[in-house]
Design an enzyme around this catalytic site. Structure first.
Site, short mmCIF file in Angstrom:
data_model
loop_
_atom_site.label_atom_id
_atom_site.label_comp_id
_atom_site.label_asym_id
_atom_site.label_seq_id
_atom_site.Cartn_x
_atom_site.Cartn_y
_atom_site.Cartn_z
N LYS A 54 0.97 -1.43 -0.36
CA LYS A 54 -0.11 -0.20 -0.17
C LYS A 54 0.71 1.44 -0.04
CE LYS A 54 -4.09 -2.13 2.44
NZ LYS A 54 -4.61 -2.65 3.12
N GLN A 63 -4.49 -2.30 9.63
CA GLN A 63 -4.87 -2.85 8.99
C GLN A 63 -5.58 -4.54 9.88
OE1 GLN A 63 -3.81 -3.73 5.92
NE2 GLN A 63 -4.28 -6.06 5.79
N ASP A 78 -10.87 2.68 4.40
CA ASP A 78 -11.70 1.23 4.19
C ASP A 78 -12.89 1.40 3.89
OD1 ASP A 78 -9.76 -0.61 4.48
OD2 ASP A 78 -9.61 -0.19 6.98
N1 GUE Z 1 -8.31 -2.42 7.21
C1 GUE Z 1 -8.24 -3.39 6.14
N2 GUE Z 1 -8.37 -3.17 4.74
C2 GUE Z 1 -8.32 -4.20 4.35
O1 GUE Z 1 -8.44 -3.65 3.15
C3 GUE Z 1 -7.74 -5.07 3.87
C4 GUE Z 1 -7.06 -5.77 5.60
N3 GUE Z 1 -7.73 -4.78 6.85
N4 GUE Z 1 -6.83 -6.93 5.78
C5 GUE Z 1 -6.70 -8.20 5.21
C6 GUE Z 1 -7.21 -7.36 3.60
C7 GUE Z 1 -6.42 -8.23 2.08
N5 GUE Z 1 -6.67 -7.34 1.54
C8 GUE Z 1 -5.65 -7.34 0.59
C9 GUE Z 1 -4.66 -6.90 -0.29
C10 GUE Z 1 -3.78 -6.29 -1.05
C11 GUE Z 1 -4.29 -7.66 -2.41
C12 GUE Z 1 -3.16 -7.84 -3.38
O2 GUE Z 1 -2.63 -6.92 -3.92
N6 GUE Z 1 -3.16 -9.21 -3.58
C13 GUE Z 1 -1.78 -9.69 -4.38
C14 GUE Z 1 -0.62 -10.39 -4.42
C15 GUE Z 1 -0.98 -12.02 -3.25
C16 GUE Z 1 -0.13 -12.32 -2.93
O3 GUE Z 1 0.66 -13.26 -3.43
O4 GUE Z 1 -0.20 -13.35 -1.85
C17 GUE Z 1 -2.69 -9.90 -5.39
O5 GUE Z 1 -4.00 -10.63 -5.45
O6 GUE Z 1 -2.33 -10.10 -6.56
C18 GUE Z 1 -4.33 -8.54 -1.37
C19 GUE Z 1 -5.13 -8.76 -0.05
C20 GUE Z 1 -6.50 -6.02 2.31
N7 GUE Z 1 -7.46 -5.93 3.83
#
Ligand code: GUE
Length: 293
Positions: A53, A97, A118
């Site tokens: 991020k 997070q 969020d």
């Molecule tokens: N307050 C809060 N806000 C959130 O938005 C939040 C959170 N907590 N807790 C966890 C989840 C999960 N989340 C992701 C964000 C980006 C990818 C992302 O970019 N993933 C890549 C890489 C995945 C990998 O290789 O591990 C992809 O899908 O290509 C995934 C999951 C945001 N979250």
């Protein structure tokens, strides 16, 4: 037949380019948007997300405010940081997070709703129900934006949302049933009597249950659009950990389009977070200008 790949990484790149121009316009007005993150503990996955991020922010010209707290921090310690960021004018928006292992509801409720990038503060979820403009949750908006960018028809479509969670399934269903999206939504969950029957009727299927391989090819209407939001870590035959989605990999043989996992909805979540930070800064500028007039 092999389905079209709904590539979230490509769209993230496009959205970053558009946002950079908006950030430049804000800079002319003397405003630098700033994203704050609060991270508790040392979970490697959470560290990766938060790092990604801030890297995104740097590319777009958004300032970063990062607060990492040690594992075992108390709710009071987290709330102190939340209050500090609520009061910090350099922080236009921030998030804590998840998961923190603490009372998520208490944490979410303590965030200034205008800085809630969020879109999960109870006030903002309430505005969503009531149909008033307010910050919207990132993963659900990422799903809608991914469909839009690939010209998947949403208005009038039958959508099966599999999962009723607070961060994805439930708010996504509310967004898709707004007049501006106009979809017909069925929310499926563990109480659904016949998941296959519900999914088979759908033009669009959203997998947001977090159960690897739950949705199999036999359940898919030929040509349907599939968004895989499920992220589970599984250990493969080679002993390596990898991301497994809610869809069985063979659904690509039946579907019209599929979001890959990784590379689909995950990057779109980050794109919508950046969008929310810029929107929050734009709203704060408007209010300042209205106040000065
Ligand atoms: N307050 C809060 N806000 C959130 O938005 C939040 C959170 N907590 N807790 C966890 C989840 C999960 N989340 C992701 C964000 C980006 C990818 C992302 O970019 N993933 C890549 C890489 C995945 C990998 O290789 O591990 C992809 O899908 O290509 C995934 C999951 C945001 N979250």
């Amino acid at each position: 037949m092999t389905a079209t790949r709904l590539d979230g990484s490509v769209i993230l790149g496009e959205i970053k380019r558009d946002l950079r121009a908006r950030v430049e316009r804000l800079a002319e007005a003397g405003i630098v948007p700033g994203l704050g993150t609060v991270l508790v503990g040392d979970d490697p996955g959470s560290h990766w997300y938060v790092g990604a991020k801030h890297k995104d922010c740097a590319e777009v010209g958004i300032a970063s405010i990062r607060r990492d707290l040690p594992a075992g921090s108390t709710l009071e310690e987290v709330l102190d940081v939340v209050h500090e960021l609520n009061d910090d004018p350099a922080c236009t928006g921030f998030l804590v997070q998840q998961p923190t292992g603490l009372d998520e509801f208490a944490i979410l409720s303590a965030v200034d709703p205008e800085k809630d990038v969020d879109g999960l503060h109870p006030t903002n979820l309430g505005w969503l129900v009531l149909g008033k403009e307010a910050p919207l949750p990132c993963t659900p908006m990422g799903c809608v934006e991914l469909l839009r960018r690939y010209d998947v028809p949403i208005a009038g479509a039958r959508v099966a949302v599999v999962g009723r969670g607070i961060t994805v399934g439930r708010p996504l269903s509310l967004i898709l049933t707004r007049r501006s999206e106009n979809a017909t939504v069925t929310i499926c969950h563990t109480g659904t009597r016949d998941l296959a029957e519900e999914v088979r009727r759908a033009d669009i299927v959203i997998g947001a249950a977090g159960v690897p391989g739950l949705i199999t090819p036999d359940m898919i209407k030929p040509g349907a659009a599939l968004l895989d939001v499920g992220v589970s870590r599984v250990v493969g035959a080679d002993g390596k950990s990898r991301v497994a989605g809610d869809f069985h990999p063979d659904v690509v043989e039946v579907a019209g389009s599929v979001s890959p996992n990784p590379g689909g909805v995950g990057p779109m979540t980050r794109a919508m977070l950046l969008t929310n930070v810029v929107l929050a800064a734009e709203r704060q500028l408007e209010q300042a200008q209205a106040g000065a007039a």
